[in-house]
Design a protein around this motif. Structure first.
Motif, PDB file in Angstrom:
ATOM      1  N   LEU A 222       0.836  -1.199   0.000  1.00  7.82           N
ATOM      2  CA  LEU A 222       0.000   0.000   0.000  1.00  7.82           C
ATOM      3  C   LEU A 222       0.879   1.260   0.000  1.00  7.82           C
ATOM      4  N   GLU A 223       1.921   1.270   0.835  1.00  6.34           N
ATOM      5  CA  GLU A 223       2.800   2.433   0.938  1.00  6.34           C
ATOM      6  C   GLU A 223       3.496   2.705  -0.406  1.00  6.34           C
ATOM      7  N   GLU A 224       3.983   1.634  -1.058  1.00  6.62           N
ATOM      8  CA  GLU A 224       4.660   1.781  -2.352  1.00  6.62           C
ATOM      9  C   GLU A 224       3.735   2.391  -3.396  1.00  6.62           C
ATOM     10  N   LEU A 225       2.538   1.834  -3.490  1.00  5.37           N
ATOM     11  CA  LEU A 225       1.611   2.284  -4.530  1.00  5.37           C
ATOM     12  C   LEU A 225       1.182   3.732  -4.302  1.00  5.37           C
ATOM     13  N   ILE A 226       0.952   4.106  -3.054  1.00  5.44           N
ATOM     14  CA  ILE A 226       0.583   5.494  -2.742  1.00  5.44           C
ATOM     15  C   ILE A 226       1.716   6.438  -3.128  1.00  5.44           C
ATOM     16  N   ASP A 227       2.969   6.007  -2.873  1.00  8.77           N
ATOM     17  CA  ASP A 227       4.130   6.847  -3.214  1.00  8.77           C
ATOM     18  C   ASP A 227       4.313   6.974  -4.714  1.00  8.77           C
ATOM     19  N   ILE A 228       4.051   5.888  -5.437  1.00  6.73           N
ATOM     20  CA  ILE A 228       4.352   5.850  -6.873  1.00  6.73           C
ATOM     21  C   ILE A 228       3.251   6.488  -7.731  1.00  6.73           C
ATOM     22  N   LEU A 229       2.016   6.467  -7.267  1.00  8.97           N
ATOM     23  CA  LEU A 229       0.945   7.104  -8.044  1.00  8.97           C
ATOM     24  C   LEU A 229       1.240   8.600  -8.208  1.00  8.97           C
ATOM     25  N   PRO A 230       1.096   9.127  -9.432  1.00  9.05           N
ATOM     26  CA  PRO A 230       1.512  10.517  -9.718  1.00  9.05           C
ATOM     27  C   PRO A 230       0.519  11.576  -9.252  1.00  9.05           C
ATOM     28  N   THR A 254      -1.713  -8.007 -12.860  1.00  6.81           N
ATOM     29  CA  THR A 254      -1.152  -6.927 -13.671  1.00  6.81           C
ATOM     30  C   THR A 254      -1.765  -5.603 -13.221  1.00  6.81           C
ATOM     31  N   ILE A 255      -1.252  -4.513 -13.765  1.00  5.64           N
ATOM     32  CA  ILE A 255      -1.832  -3.199 -13.459  1.00  5.64           C
ATOM     33  C   ILE A 255      -3.279  -3.141 -13.951  1.00  5.64           C
ATOM     34  N   GLN A 256      -3.542  -3.777 -15.100  1.00  2.91           N
ATOM     35  CA  GLN A 256      -4.909  -3.783 -15.631  1.00  2.91           C
ATOM     36  C   GLN A 256      -5.857  -4.517 -14.685  1.00  2.91           C
ATOM     37  N   ASP A 257      -5.386  -5.607 -14.069  1.00  4.66           N
ATOM     38  CA  ASP A 257      -6.211  -6.320 -13.084  1.00  4.66           C
ATOM     39  C   ASP A 257      -6.549  -5.394 -11.918  1.00  4.66           C
ATOM     40  N   LEU A 258      -5.579  -4.600 -11.512  1.00  5.00           N
ATOM     41  CA  LEU A 258      -5.789  -3.665 -10.408  1.00  5.00           C
ATOM     42  C   LEU A 258      -6.827  -2.615 -10.797  1.00  5.00           C
ATOM     43  N   ILE A 259      -6.759  -2.129 -12.036  1.00  8.63           N
ATOM     44  CA  ILE A 259      -7.729  -1.139 -12.529  1.00  8.63           C
ATOM     45  C   ILE A 259      -9.129  -1.741 -12.529  1.00  8.63           C
ATOM     46  N   ASN A 260      -9.235  -2.977 -13.000  1.00  7.81           N
ATOM     47  CA  ASN A 260     -10.549  -3.638 -13.067  1.00  7.81           C
ATOM     48  C   ASN A 260     -11.175  -3.794 -11.687  1.00  7.81           C
ATOM     49  N   VAL A 261     -10.358  -4.104 -10.696  1.00  9.29           N
ATOM     50  CA  VAL A 261     -10.870  -4.261  -9.326  1.00  9.29           C
ATOM     51  C   VAL A 261     -11.339  -2.909  -8.770  1.00  9.29           C
ATOM     52  N   VAL A 262     -10.581  -1.855  -9.029  1.00  4.92           N
ATOM     53  CA  VAL A 262     -10.955  -0.520  -8.539  1.00  4.92           C
ATOM     54  C   VAL A 262     -12.263  -0.073  -9.192  1.00  4.92           C
ATOM     55  N   ILE A 274      -8.095   5.429 -10.641  1.00  4.47           N
ATOM     56  CA  ILE A 274      -8.014   4.743 -11.938  1.00  4.47           C
ATOM     57  C   ILE A 274      -7.111   5.513 -12.897  1.00  4.47           C
ATOM     58  N   SER A 275      -7.249   6.839 -12.888  1.00  2.00           N
ATOM     59  CA  SER A 275      -6.408   7.669 -13.758  1.00  2.00           C
ATOM     60  C   SER A 275      -4.921   7.472 -13.442  1.00  2.00           C
ATOM     61  N   GLY A 276      -4.595   7.425 -12.151  1.00  2.00           N
ATOM     62  CA  GLY A 276      -3.206   7.209 -11.749  1.00  2.00           C
ATOM     63  C   GLY A 276      -2.700   5.842 -12.155  1.00  2.00           C
ATOM     64  N   LEU A 277      -3.542   4.821 -11.982  1.00  2.00           N
ATOM     65  CA  LEU A 277      -3.162   3.449 -12.363  1.00  2.00           C
ATOM     66  C   LEU A 277      -2.981   3.311 -13.873  1.00  2.00           C
ATOM     67  N   GLU A 278      -3.800   4.027 -14.622  1.00  4.59           N
ATOM     68  CA  GLU A 278      -3.669   3.990 -16.089  1.00  4.59           C
ATOM     69  C   GLU A 278      -2.344   4.617 -16.540  1.00  4.59           C
ATOM     70  N   THR A 279      -1.907   5.648 -15.801  1.00  3.04           N
ATOM     71  CA  THR A 279      -0.594   6.248 -16.096  1.00  3.04           C
ATOM     72  C   THR A 279       0.517   5.215 -15.912  1.00  3.04           C
ATOM     73  N   LEU A 280       0.424   4.428 -14.829  1.00  3.32           N
ATOM     74  CA  LEU A 280       1.404   3.366 -14.602  1.00  3.32           C
ATOM     75  C   LEU A 280       1.345   2.314 -15.713  1.00  3.32           C
ATOM     76  N   ARG A 281       0.123   1.937 -16.074  1.00  2.57           N
ATOM     77  CA  ARG A 281      -0.040   0.918 -17.122  1.00  2.57           C
ATOM     78  C   ARG A 281       0.531   1.400 -18.453  1.00  2.57           C
ATOM     79  N   ASN A 282       0.246   2.648 -18.804  1.00  5.69           N
ATOM     80  CA  ASN A 282       0.674   3.180 -20.104  1.00  5.69           C
ATOM     81  C   ASN A 282       2.185   3.415 -20.198  1.00  5.69           C
ATOM     82  N   SER A 283       2.861   3.409 -19.055  1.00  3.04           N
ATOM     83  CA  SER A 283       4.324   3.592 -19.084  1.00  3.04           C
ATOM     84  C   SER A 283       5.016   2.429 -19.777  1.00  3.04           C
TER      85      SER A 283
END
Length: 525
Positions: A222-230, A254-262, A274-283
């Protein structure tokens, strides 16, 4: 036998004195020795020279600073000054090495170069040099990257695991042998390629085709993802992220699985997550088989994370994810001690007044705690004033090349204990390829002429070699052939032109006949 160079002149202090030189071949930075009536041979260093006329004769005066003598593994300064008119001699190699704490053996040490003013190799103890973090600082063009490459060569020879964050793709040149033999001869260095010890990863493999695709693990705490989301998340959004990670716990996702759950959440605030997760996915850096911490940190291997051609935001994301994963693995005792080098460090851990970036927090943590777990940090920058002061002050070994910017000099002074105005002047006056070394690895600050590289420097490496066809030796037949067959190329061109002309004439005649027939039948129209 020691060479006599002059006598002590004028007022004498315990820490400084002047020498009336009897020879003109003494240089600034040279080491000298004086026999003290109580403490024996004491080492000193010439800090400046001046020449003037007096009573029709030329006078050469040197300003010298006392370094000290060695006693019980400590360097001490005499408590009483030298006698006036005491003879001064050029210092011998053994005294210099002993007092300055320089190793006499190249094996298992870092061979950095030659001591300024002397043909004495500078061998630095590896653990004392990198064990409490390192900084390499210089203005642009002073030889910063060249010096770093020399250090990397030495660490690879000693099988130290290395991770290099390389924003400009400079250090892949460790794969190529140097061919500047004159420079290598001066420093007793032989050309060498470290191709078999270098593993290169890149996010952009179109620009860096020789590198392996860099793919990171999409699993986060949780801490990592909060830090990494832009973006900054509210408590409600953090709760959504926590629930999504909890649902996917113990699963490969995958990141897409995470987006689907959210997306299953009913709260409207989910769309920012979701917008932040999509940024990670599109990287694109989470697509494919992820590299592990054990892939990156291996004994005798330099893992180069080549970020050339990668957007700054993605660079920050990559550094943050890799640094955090390695730090957690190191704290758990899963990795051997390793050297983690960050080029352009002012972009990835900037001083607070210059903004904050994604990678700042983890690099600050590594600087303050990493050494306990064998995570040895090295920050490299041409703008010391823009590096986080907490990070810079944690670097016990400072390798400083030429710096002239007052703000940068001030930042360096604040990070070095016992920094003096004399050291500041020394840094300003360094030549390209010279470095002031300060830290536990040396008893006193020393100036080093950085040795020649074993591998090629970036500016000397051709990305694509131009192939020049071999010229066939001209024989007797070739020489007499033009007499009989004037010019075959002209002849063939003439024949070809004739064929083309004939073809055009035929085409013209056919076209004319067709036009006549059409005109007969379509006359009325």
């Amino acid at each position: 036998m020691a060479r006599f160079i002059g006598t002590i002149e004028g007022e004498v202090k315990t820490t400084s004195f002047k020498i009336l030189l009897s020879t003109s071949d003494v240089e600034k930075g040279s080491f000298v020795k004086i026999n003290h009536e109580v403490y024996g041979w004491v080492l000193a260093r010439i800090g400046g020279l001046k020449r003037y006329m007096q009573d029709g004769e030329e006078v050469l005066i040197a300003d010298a600073r006392t370094i000290g003598y060695k006693q019980n593994e400590q360097v001490l300064i005499p408590k009483s000054p030298f006698k006036p008119n005491e003879k001064v001699y050029s210092a011998d190699k053994e005294l210099i090495q002993n007092v300055m704490g320089l190793s006499k053996n190249r094996k298992n040490n870092i061979y950095l170069g030659l001591l300024e003013g002397h043909n004495i190799p500078v061998y630095l103890d590896i653990q004392k040099t990198i064990g409490k973090h390192v900084s390499v600082l210089a203005k642009t063009g002073a030889g910063k990257s060249y010096t770093v490459a020399v250090i990397l060569e030495e660490l690879l020879k000693n099988d130290i695991p290395i991770v290099v964050i390389d924003p400009h793709g400079e250090y892949s040149t460790l794969k190529y042998e140097n061919d500047d033999y004159d420079a290598m001869l001066k420093f007793n260095v032989k050309p060498r390629s470290y191709r078999d010890k270098v593993k290169e990863y890149a996010a952009n493999i179109i620009i860096n085709p020789d590198a392996d695709k860099l793919t990171l693990n999409p699993k986060f705490s949780l801490e990592e993802l909060i830090d990494i989301l832009p973006m900054r998340l509210t408590d409600k959004q953090k709760s959504i992220v926590y629930d999504a990670l909890k649902r996917l716990e113990d699963k490969d996702y995958t990141i897409q699985d995470l987006i689907n759950v959210v997306k299953l959440e009913k709260e409207k605030t989910k769309w920012k997550v979701i917008s932040g997760l999509e940024t990670l996915r599109n990287s694109g850096i989470f697509d494919g088989r992820p590299i592990t911490e054990e892939d990156i940190v291996k004994e005798g291997q330099a893992s180069i994370i080549n970020l050339k051609g990668t957007e700054p935001q993605i660079q920050e994301l990559i550094i943050t994810k890799i640094a955090r994963s390695l730090f957690n693995a190191a704290k758990s005792g899963l990795l051997p001690s390793f050297f983690f080098l960050v080029e352009e460090a002012h972009n990835f851990c900037p001083e607070r007044g210059f903004g904050d970036v994604l990678s700042s927090n983890i690099l600050r943590n590594i600087a303050s705690e990493g050494r306990k777990f064998g995570f040895y940090l090295c920050v490299v920058s041409q703008r010391p004033a823009r590096i986080d002061k907490n990070v810079l002050s944690q670097c016990n070994t400072q390798i400083i090349l030429k710096v002239t910017n007052p703000n940068d000099l001030r930042a360096i002074g604040q990070s070095i204990e016992g920094f003096t105005s004399g050291m500041e002047n020394d840094i300003r006056q360094l030549s390209v390829g010279q470095a002031l070394v300060v830290g536990e690895c040396v008893e006193q600050p020393i100036t080093v002429n950085i040795r020649a590289r074993e591998t090629k420097h970036l500016s000397t490496v051709r990305i694509k070699e131009k192939i020049t066809p071999m010229k066939r030796e001209t024989g007797f037949i070739d020489k007499i052939k033009p007499i009989f067959l004037k010019d075959e190329s002209e002849l063939s061109e003439r024949v070809d032109m004739e064929k083309i002309k004939i073809g055009l004439e035929r085409s013209k005649r056919r076209k004319t006949l067709r036009d006549r027939i059409i005109s007969i039948f379509l006359k009325d129209k």
